[in-house]
Design an enzyme around this catalytic site. Structure first.
Site, mmCIF file in Angstrom:
data_model
loop_
_atom_site.group_PDB
_atom_site.id
_atom_site.type_symbol
_atom_site.label_atom_id
_atom_site.label_comp_id
_atom_site.label_asym_id
_atom_site.label_seq_id
_atom_site.Cartn_x
_atom_site.Cartn_y
_atom_site.Cartn_z
ATOM 1 N N ASP A 156 28.674 42.063 52.816
ATOM 2 C CA ASP A 156 27.994 43.035 53.674
ATOM 3 C C ASP A 156 28.655 43.161 55.037
ATOM 4 O O ASP A 156 29.005 42.172 55.673
ATOM 5 C CB ASP A 156 26.533 42.662 53.862
ATOM 6 N N ASP A 309 18.003 43.987 57.363
ATOM 7 C CA ASP A 309 19.365 44.095 57.902
ATOM 8 C C ASP A 309 19.354 43.765 59.393
ATOM 9 O O ASP A 309 20.035 44.407 60.206
ATOM 10 C CB ASP A 309 19.956 45.482 57.657
#
Length: 446
Positions: A156, A309
């Protein structure tokens, strides 16, 4: 909420389990011991939760804790405290640290820091490729076999753009029931991009980030996952087109799951007209039409979970001109409020649906066996109490996270976490940090 403290046994009175009718919950030795009206327990600490909603502890599949290497932005300690204040009892720490979490040694370091901290269960995410460079696979098996027991792997922040490498990763993780969590971004279509490509980017003169850059990778990867019979998870899905691809793949029986962030459920690219770098994020804020598609997909189960996130940055990395600013937003302490605002208050989800998408499903995807469990007798007492009637104004300087880059600063949000129990231990009471789970608790390092 009022509480009196007398010991390690807790009696939570008149809470609304999953938004239902008021009842009492007795917690003993870290588990739910009894549920029902009119309970009593000699010597118990009593918490009056009349009017509060009781949820299983929230689980975040996508958190950036920055440690090791970027302790100027966040640490495992401060990020865990932020998680507890947000109602989380488990978080998955992303691999883009310095050094990258691409070996058993680094993931075990993060895991031990989390256990030593004691605020939440910290589960490290392992990198898919060495150094996130996208050139060769990292030590996936060694990380899976380590004390950290890694089951989620992600680069990520960067996309595994090489199709052959992505296929190999999907094949490899099958051996230990792992999952590859893909950051879907075709790098050649987003080189130099600053925001969503559309009408607003044209007006502002900022290089656009087309929706197809996300959708093309998702389309490729669901086909790969179906071909090899492996698990694929899509990080921070952000476009209506991506929703349709995931919906198609699930209809074909492909083992794909997807997440949406709170900020993509609420904010649009119109925010960028302010040129405030707090709204610069990866993937970018999209259109109002995308936002509505995301909400509907979360409601109907096409999107499985909400993931924060959470991406804290030092002030100097955000308080600068737009082009130079880092991408990312904090989210742990505002996530549940944003979900209440966008999903519960709109009638798209009830509290049981919130529990499914913010606790049970992320725990299942991450293979966290003792989290996200039903609120029934005998299950671990990972609990979150939220006051749905409360309203509060987001002030980043009052938060536990070191990051001040909240896109919701100054905004009034509904609902407030007032208590969090991690394995029966109150880490948050009356909306304030209480104490971490003691190091003498069974199953933790002394």
């Amino acid at each position: 909420m009022t509480s009196t403290t007398a010991g390690t046994t807790w009696l939570v009175r008149r809470s609304r389990v999953l938004g239902g009718q008021p009842t009492d919950v007795l917690v003993e030795n870290g588990v739910v011991a009894e549920i029902g009206p009119g309970l009593s327990a000699a010597g118990a600490s009593v918490l009056d939760a009349d009017g509060l909603v009781l949820l299983p502890g929230l689980v975040d599949l996508h958190t950036h804790l920055r440690e090791p290497g970027r302790e100027d932005a966040e640490t495992v300690e401060t990020g865990s405290q932020a998680a507890a204040r947000g109602g989380f009892t488990a978080v998955h720490a992303m691999a883009n640290t310095d050094p990258v979490a691409d070996t058993a040694g680094v993931v075990e370091q993060v895991w031990r820091l989390g256990r030593r901290s004691g605020w939440v269960d910290v589960r490290p995410v392992g990198a898919v490729t060495v150094g996130l460079a996208g050139e060769r696979l990292a030590e996936l098996g060694a990380m899976a076999d380590s004390a950290a027991g890694v089951r989620v792997f992600s680069d990520d922040g960067k996309c595994v753009s090489d199709a052959v490498l992505m296929r190999r990763a999907l094949e490899y993780v099958k051996a230990f029931d792992g999952v590859v969590a893909q950051h879907a971004q075709e790098p050649r279509l987003t080189d130099g991009a600053q925001m969503h490509e559309g009408a607003v980017s044209a007006v502002l003169g900022l290089r656009g980030w087309p929706a197809v850059a996300e959708e093309a990778i998702i389309a490729r990867d669901v086909l790969l996952a179906g071909h090899v019979g492996s698990r694929l998870h899509v990080c921070h899905l952000s476009t209506a087109g991506s929703v349709e691809i995931v919906r198609w793949a699930k209809g074909r029986g492909i083992d794909v799951t997807a997440e949406v962030t709170p900020h993509h459920l609420l904010l649009t690219d119109e925010e960028v007209r302010s040129y405030d770098p707090v709204f610069k994020v990866n993937p970018p804020l999209r259109t109002a039409e995308d936002v509505m598609a995301l909400r509907e997909a979360l409601a109907d189960g096409t999107i499985d979970i909400v993931a924060t996130d959470h991406a804290p940055h030092p002030v100097e990395d955000k308080d600068c001109e737009w082009a130079a600013a880092a991408m990312g937003m904090t989210g742990l302490e505002t996530a549940l409020s944003v979900v209440q605002h966008t999903m519960v208050e709109t009638g798209l989800l009830d509290w049981a649906g919130v529990a499914q998408r913010m606790s049970a499903a992320p725990a299942r995807i991450g293979r966290v066996a003792d989290q996200g469990r039903p609120l029934v007798v005998g299950e671990p007492a990972h609990l979150t109490l939220v006051d749905p009637a409360a309203r509060w104004t987001v002030e980043p300087h009052t938060m536990a996270t070191m990051g001040r880059n909240s896109p919701f600063r100054g905004r009034e949000l509904p609902g407030q976490v007032v208590a969090t129990f991690y394995a029966g231990h109150p880490t948050v009471l009356d909306g304030k940090l209480a104490a971490p789970r003691p190091s003498t608790t069974p199953g933790r390092d002394a």
